[in-house]
Design a protein around this motif. Structure first.
Motif, PDB file in Angstrom:
ATOM      1  N   VAL A 147       0.801  -1.098  -0.023  1.00 56.40           N
ATOM      2  CA  VAL A 147      -0.002   0.079   0.057  1.00 56.40           C
ATOM      3  C   VAL A 147       0.943   1.087   0.126  1.00 56.40           C
ATOM      4  O   VAL A 147       0.736   2.045  -0.764  1.00 56.40           O
ATOM      5  CB  VAL A 147      -0.840  -0.056   1.195  1.00 56.40           C
ATOM      6  CG1 VAL A 147      -1.707   1.498   1.315  1.00 56.40           C
ATOM      7  CG2 VAL A 147      -1.789  -1.359   1.054  1.00 56.40           C
ATOM      8  N   TRP A 148       1.781   1.435   0.955  1.00 56.33           N
ATOM      9  CA  TRP A 148       2.877   2.398   0.816  1.00 56.33           C
ATOM     10  C   TRP A 148       3.587   2.709  -0.476  1.00 56.33           C
ATOM     11  O   TRP A 148       3.508   3.899  -0.720  1.00 56.33           O
ATOM     12  CB  TRP A 148       3.876   2.243   1.895  1.00 56.33           C
ATOM     13  CG  TRP A 148       4.785   3.131   1.986  1.00 56.33           C
ATOM     14  CD1 TRP A 148       4.914   4.431   2.399  1.00 56.33           C
ATOM     15  CD2 TRP A 148       6.540   2.939   1.585  1.00 56.33           C
ATOM     16  NE1 TRP A 148       6.106   4.944   2.230  1.00 56.33           N
ATOM     17  CE2 TRP A 148       7.003   4.007   1.672  1.00 56.33           C
ATOM     18  CE3 TRP A 148       6.875   1.699   0.902  1.00 56.33           C
ATOM     19  CZ2 TRP A 148       8.278   4.102   1.299  1.00 56.33           C
ATOM     20  CZ3 TRP A 148       8.356   1.854   0.509  1.00 56.33           C
ATOM     21  CH2 TRP A 148       8.711   3.000   0.787  1.00 56.33           C
ATOM     22  N   TYR A 149       3.863   1.520  -0.873  1.00 52.80           N
ATOM     23  CA  TYR A 149       4.577   1.656  -2.178  1.00 52.80           C
ATOM     24  C   TYR A 149       3.904   2.335  -3.175  1.00 52.80           C
ATOM     25  O   TYR A 149       4.335   3.044  -4.058  1.00 52.80           O
ATOM     26  CB  TYR A 149       5.215   0.148  -2.721  1.00 52.80           C
ATOM     27  CG  TYR A 149       6.548   0.288  -3.729  1.00 52.80           C
ATOM     28  CD1 TYR A 149       7.574   0.537  -3.046  1.00 52.80           C
ATOM     29  CD2 TYR A 149       6.320  -0.386  -4.831  1.00 52.80           C
ATOM     30  CE1 TYR A 149       8.869   0.683  -3.920  1.00 52.80           C
ATOM     31  CE2 TYR A 149       7.412  -0.429  -5.612  1.00 52.80           C
ATOM     32  CZ  TYR A 149       8.723   0.076  -5.211  1.00 52.80           C
ATOM     33  OH  TYR A 149       9.956   0.142  -6.023  1.00 52.80           O
TER      34      TYR A 149
ATOM     35  N   LYS B 223       1.202   4.284  -2.664  1.00 53.44           N
ATOM     36  CA  LYS B 223       0.986   5.816  -2.405  1.00 53.44           C
ATOM     37  C   LYS B 223       1.930   6.604  -2.931  1.00 53.44           C
ATOM     38  O   LYS B 223       1.644   7.634  -3.235  1.00 53.44           O
ATOM     39  CB  LYS B 223       0.471   5.563  -1.024  1.00 53.44           C
ATOM     40  CG  LYS B 223      -0.643   5.082  -0.641  1.00 53.44           C
ATOM     41  CD  LYS B 223      -1.120   5.370   0.901  1.00 53.44           C
ATOM     42  CE  LYS B 223      -2.473   4.970   1.155  1.00 53.44           C
ATOM     43  NZ  LYS B 223      -2.868   5.252   2.550  1.00 53.44           N
ATOM     44  N   ILE B 224       3.302   6.214  -2.450  1.00 52.02           N
ATOM     45  CA  ILE B 224       4.469   6.966  -2.598  1.00 52.02           C
ATOM     46  C   ILE B 224       4.500   7.433  -4.174  1.00 52.02           C
ATOM     47  O   ILE B 224       4.894   8.437  -4.688  1.00 52.02           O
ATOM     48  CB  ILE B 224       5.603   6.763  -1.802  1.00 52.02           C
ATOM     49  CG1 ILE B 224       6.172   5.556  -2.634  1.00 52.02           C
ATOM     50  CG2 ILE B 224       5.607   6.696  -0.561  1.00 52.02           C
ATOM     51  CD1 ILE B 224       7.709   5.142  -2.330  1.00 52.02           C
ATOM     52  N   HIS B 225       4.412   6.204  -5.012  1.00 52.13           N
ATOM     53  CA  HIS B 225       4.460   6.394  -6.540  1.00 52.13           C
ATOM     54  C   HIS B 225       3.376   7.417  -6.884  1.00 52.13           C
ATOM     55  O   HIS B 225       3.912   8.113  -7.852  1.00 52.13           O
ATOM     56  CB  HIS B 225       4.439   4.947  -7.232  1.00 52.13           C
ATOM     57  CG  HIS B 225       5.837   4.242  -7.095  1.00 52.13           C
ATOM     58  ND1 HIS B 225       6.247   3.603  -5.941  1.00 52.13           N
ATOM     59  CD2 HIS B 225       6.694   4.400  -7.927  1.00 52.13           C
ATOM     60  CE1 HIS B 225       7.458   3.056  -6.228  1.00 52.13           C
ATOM     61  NE2 HIS B 225       7.674   3.599  -7.483  1.00 52.13           N
ATOM     62  N   LYS B 226       2.154   7.118  -6.448  1.00 57.01           N
ATOM     63  CA  LYS B 226       1.110   8.001  -7.045  1.00 57.01           C
ATOM     64  C   LYS B 226       1.370   9.492  -6.582  1.00 57.01           C
ATOM     65  O   LYS B 226       1.208  10.307  -7.327  1.00 57.01           O
ATOM     66  CB  LYS B 226      -0.280   7.389  -6.431  1.00 57.01           C
ATOM     67  CG  LYS B 226      -1.567   8.266  -6.880  1.00 57.01           C
ATOM     68  CD  LYS B 226      -2.644   7.645  -6.215  1.00 57.01           C
ATOM     69  CE  LYS B 226      -3.930   8.485  -6.805  1.00 57.01           C
ATOM     70  NZ  LYS B 226      -5.121   8.324  -5.821  1.00 57.01           N
ATOM     71  N   GLU B 227       1.750   9.656  -5.409  1.00 51.34           N
ATOM     72  CA  GLU B 227       2.196  11.232  -4.771  1.00 51.34           C
ATOM     73  C   GLU B 227       3.202  11.544  -5.816  1.00 51.34           C
ATOM     74  O   GLU B 227       3.112  12.956  -5.806  1.00 51.34           O
ATOM     75  CB  GLU B 227       2.337  11.110  -3.368  1.00 51.34           C
ATOM     76  CG  GLU B 227       1.180  10.679  -2.717  1.00 51.34           C
ATOM     77  CD  GLU B 227       1.460  10.641  -0.995  1.00 51.34           C
ATOM     78  OE1 GLU B 227       2.508  10.729  -0.541  1.00 51.34           O
ATOM     79  OE2 GLU B 227       0.326  10.272  -0.206  1.00 51.34           O
ATOM     80  N   MET B 228       4.011  10.845  -6.126  1.00 50.35           N
ATOM     81  CA  MET B 228       5.418  11.447  -6.669  1.00 50.35           C
ATOM     82  C   MET B 228       4.933  11.638  -8.027  1.00 50.35           C
ATOM     83  O   MET B 228       5.327  12.842  -8.602  1.00 50.35           O
ATOM     84  CB  MET B 228       6.605  10.599  -6.595  1.00 50.35           C
ATOM     85  CG  MET B 228       7.493  10.354  -5.379  1.00 50.35           C
ATOM     86  SD  MET B 228       8.945   9.508  -5.469  1.00 50.35           S
ATOM     87  CE  MET B 228       8.269   7.794  -5.566  1.00 50.35           C
TER      88      MET B 228
END
Length: 168
Positions: A64-66, A68-73
């Motif tokens: 989930v974290w992986y 989310k960070i890709h989406k946010e970046m």
């Protein structure tokens, strides 16, 4: 008579973010002319992301974290093309190859370095450390989140998802 030009006004946003999402007096949601913009990312606790939440969720939170960070970046700097779903699918379906996740972590390190550059920071994220630390108790997750937090902290007081002006 001389055609005197007034001295050029100092652009406080030219050297990097100053904590404001947009220049003073700028209408909310309207783009800054001549400056790339994006959406602010969320600050997360590095230790919670590394050990706390994955332990509680039996490893699911890491995926989930992986994502989310890709989406946010991707939303932070739309000039860079990132595939959040593709990055997670590599971890899910190609983890048995060992090499594919390491390449994915390396590419994530590059994306974090690009986010730091876009935030006007000196790049401190090492893509090699992002995959090498995977062999040391999975510390790559802690490292990647702490490096990403540097880019988030370049915009103090800005809520996640708020429009921000990028420095580069």
């Amino acid at each position: 008579m001389h055609n005197a030009q007034p001295p050029a006004a100092h652009d406080p946003y030219a050297s990097g973010p100053t904590g404001n999402a947009f220049p003073p007096g700028h209408p909310a949601g309207a783009p800054v002319v001549g400056r790339p913009t994006g959406l602010a990312m969320k600050r997360r606790g590095s230790v919670a992301v590394w050990i706390g939440l994955p332990l509680i969720t039996l490893g699911i939170y890491h995926l989930v974290w992986y994502y989310k960070i890709h989406k946010e970046m991707h939303e932070f700097d739309r000039r860079r093309v990132l595939s959040p779903a593709g990055s997670v699918l590599v971890l899910i379906f190609l983890s048995w190859t060992v090499i594919a996740p390491l390449v994915s972590y390396h590419n994530t390190g590059k994306a974090i370095a690009n986010a730091q550059r876009a935030a006007g920071l000196t790049v401190t994220c090492s893509p090699a450390a992002c995959w090498l630390l995977a062999f040391v108790f999975g510390l790559n997750t802690w490292y990647m989140q702490s490096q990403l937090n540097l880019a988030v902290d370049a915009y103090p007081g800005v809520a996640p998802g708020t429009g921000v002006a990028l420095a580069a």
